[in-house]
Write an enzyme that holds these catalytic residues in place. Structure first.
Site, mmCIF file in Angstrom:
data_model
loop_
_atom_site.group_PDB
_atom_site.id
_atom_site.type_symbol
_atom_site.label_atom_id
_atom_site.label_comp_id
_atom_site.label_asym_id
_atom_site.label_seq_id
_atom_site.Cartn_x
_atom_site.Cartn_y
_atom_site.Cartn_z
ATOM 1 N N LYS A 170 6.253 -13.620 8.204
ATOM 2 C CA LYS A 170 4.802 -13.376 8.212
ATOM 3 C C LYS A 170 4.448 -12.503 7.023
ATOM 4 O O LYS A 170 4.756 -11.312 6.994
ATOM 5 C CB LYS A 170 4.339 -12.700 9.503
ATOM 6 C CG LYS A 170 2.839 -12.897 9.659
ATOM 7 C CD LYS A 170 2.064 -11.799 10.279
ATOM 8 C CE LYS A 170 1.837 -10.535 9.541
ATOM 9 N NZ LYS A 170 0.839 -10.573 8.456
ATOM 10 N N GLU A 186 12.097 -0.913 6.582
ATOM 11 C CA GLU A 186 11.914 -0.289 5.254
ATOM 12 C C GLU A 186 10.494 0.250 5.236
ATOM 13 O O GLU A 186 9.547 -0.535 5.146
ATOM 14 C CB GLU A 186 12.056 -1.333 4.138
ATOM 15 C CG GLU A 186 13.360 -2.082 4.109
ATOM 16 C CD GLU A 186 14.478 -1.288 3.474
ATOM 17 O OE1 GLU A 186 14.200 -0.221 2.886
ATOM 18 O OE2 GLU A 186 15.621 -1.722 3.585
ATOM 19 N N CYS A 222 6.391 1.824 -2.534
ATOM 20 C CA CYS A 222 6.912 2.691 -1.475
ATOM 21 C C CYS A 222 7.710 3.852 -2.068
ATOM 22 O O CYS A 222 7.753 4.929 -1.490
ATOM 23 C CB CYS A 222 7.784 1.880 -0.541
ATOM 24 S SG CYS A 222 9.005 0.898 -1.397
ATOM 25 N N GLU A 246 1.446 9.977 2.313
ATOM 26 C CA GLU A 246 1.617 8.853 1.390
ATOM 27 C C GLU A 246 0.231 8.334 1.001
ATOM 28 O O GLU A 246 -0.575 7.990 1.862
ATOM 29 C CB GLU A 246 2.412 7.730 2.072
ATOM 30 C CG GLU A 246 2.701 6.588 1.124
ATOM 31 C CD GLU A 246 3.499 5.464 1.779
ATOM 32 O OE1 GLU A 246 3.177 5.085 2.913
ATOM 33 O OE2 GLU A 246 4.433 4.965 1.122
#
Ligand code: NAD
Length: 496
Positions: free
Chosen positions: A189, A264, A298, A399
């Site tokens: 997906k 992850e 990331c 983040e």
């Protein structure tokens, strides 16, 4: 000769419907619903894709199971290897179009997408090699007499892969490659923000001779198709890349049938510049550790710890570097920073820029939205550098996933190790020093899945990548990656 990417890009997507790929067929969603795919640089409609949901995931799970137990199970490792090599060749032949598709769909400048071939085509070839190297062992045991004990490695089965929008080509290949090497089947997906290139990838894999049902792509929303995949009882494993909050939801959803899960996730990575660093080398690397892909990475080294003695001068140079970067449409060869993926994400980034100023950090570069001529429908930011940031500020803790560097001064190595580790995340870290002992000491003491010394960003098919703490668990890349897709079976044989 310069390539006219803009003209080529215009022919790739014309607002038409792009079906998804289930059981070897190109299909709409059962519900008929669609999602619009927009170019984040211009706002233009590129295409519509199916808004798949639980019903489509269920069909894909059936197709993936039949393929796993049927024709795919009879492929020898050498046949899987040959298939992966054919896929790699097709990727190479179509590389520019794949990259251009990604540039249009999620904004990464074409110069950067093209440069990712090592991570993608190299990955396919690396796993082609690994396909024939998977084996168990014959193990001595403590039983008296003639009893043989051995292990065999078996594929875990149907793998559900869920990926974010910030690197669709690499993101999907890093999930599909090891599955094909080990003999698993996949339901992938992609992100609702960037599905188009993943559909192209499926087309190439089918063209290479992948049997029906081995790879299924279900496009759709996270809360619908993604959640249905994470909890489907016919799926044996979930591999996920995305935010920590979604990773937690997926891990919870996967408990129903105790799926194996690898995650992850996000990060707030420290990049430490020691007093003895090679400044010439460190400035551009520190800047691009965040600004690559407009901060939508990331591993962004977004907490820039700089030794106090050199902090002001160093950060000023990073700010000058930032001011010179060219921001614009990724299809222009000279563009260094593209757009932010969506209006929603841009609002989020904007709020962090405001928070940095409100909390008293010194704005040294950027801090504003940009509206390059002809790109008024896109979402752009000037690369931003804050100096004099303190650990408590939101821009130092959360983040951002945007082009924002938070520079923090430090006094001692002992202190910076503690501060660098004082985060829930543990994905990556960078260290700049010319002292071998410092390089060694810091790289061992920083809690992160990857540590780069006097460099940043290196990711390679042969080297494991992943996080610790709330950046997730499991590794992608290298031989360890294959273990995530394999079960070990012990076989005992009494030979007399
Ligand atoms: P996200 O978590 O919002 O979405 C990622 C994927 O999960 C998408 O496909 C989405 O549709 C799906 N999803 C959302 N909710 C779901 C649910 N409840 N169940 C199942 N699936 C669901 O992340 P994003 O905004 O697309 O990407 C940005 C995040 O990804 C950042 O936090 C970034 O650090 C992280 N990321 C990590 C890595 C890594 O390797 N560690 C790489 C790239 C991005």
């Amino acid at each position: 000769m310069t390539v006219d990417y803009k003209t080529r890009a215009a022919a790739l997507y014309t607002g038409d419907f792009r079906p998804m790929f289930i059981g070897g067929h190109w299909v709409p969603a059962r519900s008929g619903a669609v999602i619009e795919a927009h170019n984040p640089a211009t706002g233009a409609l590129l295409a519509t894709v199916p808004r798949g949901d639980a019903a489509d995931i269920d069909i894909a799970a059936g197709a993936a199971r039949r393929a796993f137990e049927g024709p795919w199970s009879r492929f020898t490792p050498f046949e899987r290897q040959a298939l992966l090599l054919r896929i790699a060749d097709l990727f190479e032949k179509n590389w520019e179009d794949l990259c251009l598709s990604d540039t249009l769909d999620m904004g990464m400048p074409i110069s950067r997408t093209l440069a990712n071939s090592r991570r993608v085509i190299g990955m396919l070839r690396f796993y082609a090699g690994m396909a024939t190297a998977i084996h168990g062992a014959t193990i001595p045991n403590s039983f008296p007499g003639e009893i043989l004990s051995q292990t065999v490695k078996e594929p875990v089965g149907v793998v559900g892969a869920i990926i974010p929008w910030n690197a669709p080509i690499a993101g999907s290949v890093w999930k599909i490659g090891p599955a094909l090497a080990t003999g698993c089947t996949v339901i992938l997906k992609p992100s609702e923000e960037a599905s188009l290139t993943v559909l192209k990838i499926a087309q190439l894999m089918a063209e290479a001779g992948l049997p029906d049902g081995v790879l299924n792509i279900v496009t759709g929303l996270g809360a619908e198709a993604g959640a249905a995949l994470a909890e489907h009882p016919g799926v044996d494993k979930i591999v996920f890349t995305g935010s920590t909050a979604t990773g937690q939801a997926i891990a919870r959803a996967a408990t129903g049938n105790l799926k194996r899960v690898s995650l992850e996730l996000g990060g707030k990575s420290p990049l430490i510049v020691c007093e003895d660093a090679d400044i010439e080398k460190a400035v551009p690397v520190a800047a691009m550790a965040v600004f690559a892909n407009s901060g939508q990475i990331c591993i962004a080294g977004s907490r820039l710890f700089v030794a106090r003695k050199i902090h002001d001068a160093f950060v000023e140079r990073v700010a000058d570097f930032a001011k010179a970067l060219r921001v614009g449409d990724g299809t222009a060869a000279e563009t260094e920073l593209g757009p932010i993926i969506s209006a929603r994400q841009a609002e989020r980034v904007g709020r962090f820029m405001e928070a940095g100023q409100a909390e008293g950090a010194t704005l040294l570069a950027g801090g504003d939205r940009l509206s390059p001529s002809g790109l008024e429908g896109g979402h752009f930011f000037a690369p931003t550098v804050f100096g004099g940031v303190t650990d408590e500020m939101r821009i130092a803790r959360e983040e951002i996933f945007g082009p924002v560097i938070s520079a923090l001064p430090f006094d001692t190595l002992e202190e910076v190790v503690g501060r660098a580790n004082a985060t829930p995340y543990g994905l990556a870290a960078g260290i700049f020093t010319t002292h071998l002992g410092t390089a060694h000491k810091l790289s061992r003491r920083i809690k992160a899945g990857s540590v780069w010394v006097n460099m940043y960003h290196a990711i390679d098919p042969a080297v494991p990548f992943g996080g610790v703490k709330m950046s997730g668990y499991g590794r992608e890349g290298g031989a360890e990656h294959l273990e995530e897709y394999l079960d070990t079976k012990a076989i005992w044989i009494q030979t007399e």
